[in-house]
Design a protein around this motif. Structure first.
Motif, PDB file in Angstrom:
ATOM      1  N   GLY A 164      12.431  12.123  29.710  1.00 57.89           N
ATOM      2  CA  GLY A 164      12.263  13.166  28.713  1.00 57.89           C
ATOM      3  C   GLY A 164      11.919  14.518  29.316  1.00 57.89           C
ATOM      4  O   GLY A 164      11.454  15.421  28.609  1.00 57.89           O
ATOM      5  N   ILE A 165      12.130  14.674  30.631  1.00 60.33           N
ATOM      6  CA  ILE A 165      11.789  15.912  31.332  1.00 60.33           C
ATOM      7  C   ILE A 165      13.073  16.677  31.639  1.00 60.33           C
ATOM      8  O   ILE A 165      14.044  16.104  32.146  1.00 60.33           O
ATOM      9  CB  ILE A 165      11.035  15.609  32.642  1.00 60.33           C
ATOM     10  N   HIS A 166      13.078  17.962  31.332  1.00 60.82           N
ATOM     11  CA  HIS A 166      14.215  18.831  31.619  1.00 60.82           C
ATOM     12  C   HIS A 166      13.868  19.754  32.786  1.00 60.82           C
ATOM     13  O   HIS A 166      12.745  20.260  32.870  1.00 60.82           O
ATOM     14  CB  HIS A 166      14.575  19.679  30.398  1.00 60.82           C
ATOM     15  N   ILE A 167      14.830  19.980  33.652  1.00 62.51           N
ATOM     16  CA  ILE A 167      14.646  20.907  34.766  1.00 62.51           C
ATOM     17  C   ILE A 167      15.856  21.831  34.820  1.00 62.51           C
ATOM     18  O   ILE A 167      17.003  21.386  34.644  1.00 62.51           O
ATOM     19  CB  ILE A 167      14.482  20.181  36.114  1.00 62.51           C
ATOM     20  N   THR A 168      15.603  23.101  35.040  1.00 60.85           N
ATOM     21  CA  THR A 168      16.689  24.071  35.081  1.00 60.85           C
ATOM     22  C   THR A 168      16.399  25.162  36.102  1.00 60.85           C
ATOM     23  O   THR A 168      15.258  25.354  36.514  1.00 60.85           O
ATOM     24  CB  THR A 168      16.901  24.703  33.687  1.00 60.85           C
ATOM     25  N   ASN A 169      17.448  25.862  36.511  1.00 61.07           N
ATOM     26  CA  ASN A 169      17.333  27.030  37.378  1.00 61.07           C
ATOM     27  C   ASN A 169      17.572  28.292  36.568  1.00 61.07           C
ATOM     28  O   ASN A 169      18.448  28.311  35.702  1.00 61.07           O
ATOM     29  CB  ASN A 169      18.420  27.007  38.471  1.00 61.07           C
ATOM     30  N   VAL A 170      16.845  29.332  36.857  1.00 63.45           N
ATOM     31  CA  VAL A 170      17.203  30.652  36.342  1.00 63.45           C
ATOM     32  C   VAL A 170      17.238  31.605  37.533  1.00 63.45           C
ATOM     33  O   VAL A 170      16.257  31.736  38.273  1.00 63.45           O
ATOM     34  CB  VAL A 170      16.242  31.138  35.238  1.00 63.45           C
ATOM     35  N   ALA A 171      18.391  32.201  37.749  1.00 58.76           N
ATOM     36  CA  ALA A 171      18.622  33.024  38.929  1.00 58.76           C
ATOM     37  C   ALA A 171      18.668  34.497  38.542  1.00 58.76           C
ATOM     38  O   ALA A 171      19.637  34.937  37.920  1.00 58.76           O
ATOM     39  CB  ALA A 171      19.927  32.621  39.604  1.00 58.76           C
ATOM     40  N   PRO A 172      17.633  35.267  38.884  1.00 59.71           N
ATOM     41  CA  PRO A 172      17.668  36.700  38.595  1.00 59.71           C
ATOM     42  C   PRO A 172      18.439  37.474  39.656  1.00 59.71           C
ATOM     43  O   PRO A 172      18.541  37.051  40.803  1.00 59.71           O
ATOM     44  CB  PRO A 172      16.179  37.085  38.617  1.00 59.71           C
ATOM     45  N   GLY A 173      18.974  38.614  39.231  1.00 54.91           N
ATOM     46  CA  GLY A 173      19.524  39.567  40.182  1.00 54.91           C
ATOM     47  C   GLY A 173      18.411  40.505  40.618  1.00 54.91           C
ATOM     48  O   GLY A 173      17.260  40.095  40.775  1.00 54.91           O
TER      49      GLY A 173
END
Length: 267
Positions: A164-173
């Motif tokens: 039930g765990i979500h993992i994501t990337n967010v890549a800023p410029g």
């Protein structure tokens, strides 16, 4: 019930902007700093944490969980920049960058996963970089450390999804923050083979940061990720051309894309 959010590197820059935005939205926000007592203007509590110190990480996570009883969102934001010709960057600085940008986030994730698994819910957002999608001249180490975190996230996401765990990337410029002043710059060496091209590229990088996007754009993007029922694997936040460069790298022949980068950096 308000979600409990822990943000590493929450005392300045993007981390601070994210924390203030989420605080205004009613989240219970905890930030971290290596020296929280020196930060006088935070609107949310800061706990001591150095991502290069496993005991520091565990102590900070335990403090938040003991205070709130849960931990819903981890934002792995703490990181440092580094520039220079790879040949001239001291190996100790390369290792320090990976300790902060790669191994540190891994240890923070290891520290929060047992609690999230117990809750049968949780979200981890790893702040990477658009630079992590390509090898950039004179930012080789930074590109490598952020790219490595992207791949770790992809793998770990599949390992913990059944809990039930979500993992994501967010890549800023490039964002208008103080990252340029805090990163390690290999010194311009008089007479070095890299003196002129590195000097030109370094000036360009600093100008990009100074004219970068508003950190609140990043904060809003993170908020939307938290509110999403099914977070995607990758998010990119920043100027159109910076995000589009990832598409170009995927579509163009390697040599053509390399030529575009070299022309951009006047190499």
């Amino acid at each position: 019930m308000s979600k409990v959010v822990l943000i590493t590197g929450g005392s300045s820059g993007i981390g601070k902007s994210i924390g203030e935005f989420l605080h205004q939205k009613g989240f219970i926000v905890y930030g971290t700093s290596r020296n929280p007592d020196a930060v006088l203007n935070s609107v949310f509590p800061l706990v001591a944490l150095d991502v290069r110190d496993v005991n520091s990480i565990r102590s900070a996570v335990d403090t938040v969980i003991a205070t709130t009883g849960r931990l819903d969102v981890l934002i792995n934001n703490a990181g440092v920049g580094i520039t220079g010709p790879l040949e001239e960057i001291p190996t100790s600085e390369i290792k320090n960058n990976f300790e902060t940008n790669f191994f540190g986030p891994i240890e923070v994730m290891k520290a929060v996963l047992p609690q999230m698994r117990q809750q049968k819910s949780g979200l981890i957002i790893n702040v990477t970089s658009i630079a992590g999608y390509m090898g950039l001249p004179y930012r080789s180490v930074y590109s490598a450390s952020k790219g490595a975190l992207e791949l770790i996230t992809e793998a770990l996401r599949m390992e913990v999804k059944s809990f039930g765990i979500h993992i994501t990337n967010v890549a800023p410029g490039d964002f208008a923050t103080n990252i340029a002043s805090g990163r390690f710059h290999a010194p311009l060496v008089k007479g070095s083979a890299y003196e002129v091209p590195y000097g030109t590229t370094l000036k360009m990088m600093d100008e990009h940061v100074d004219s970068g996007s508003d950190p609140n754009d990043m904060a809003a993007a993170v908020y939307n990720i938290i509110e999403s029922l099914r977070p995607k694997i990758h998010y990119k936040v920043g100027a159109f051309m910076q995000k589009f460069s990832i598409v170009l790298k995927r579509l163009l022949p390697d040599a053509v894309f390399e030529k575009i980068l070299m022309n951009h950096y006047k190499l």
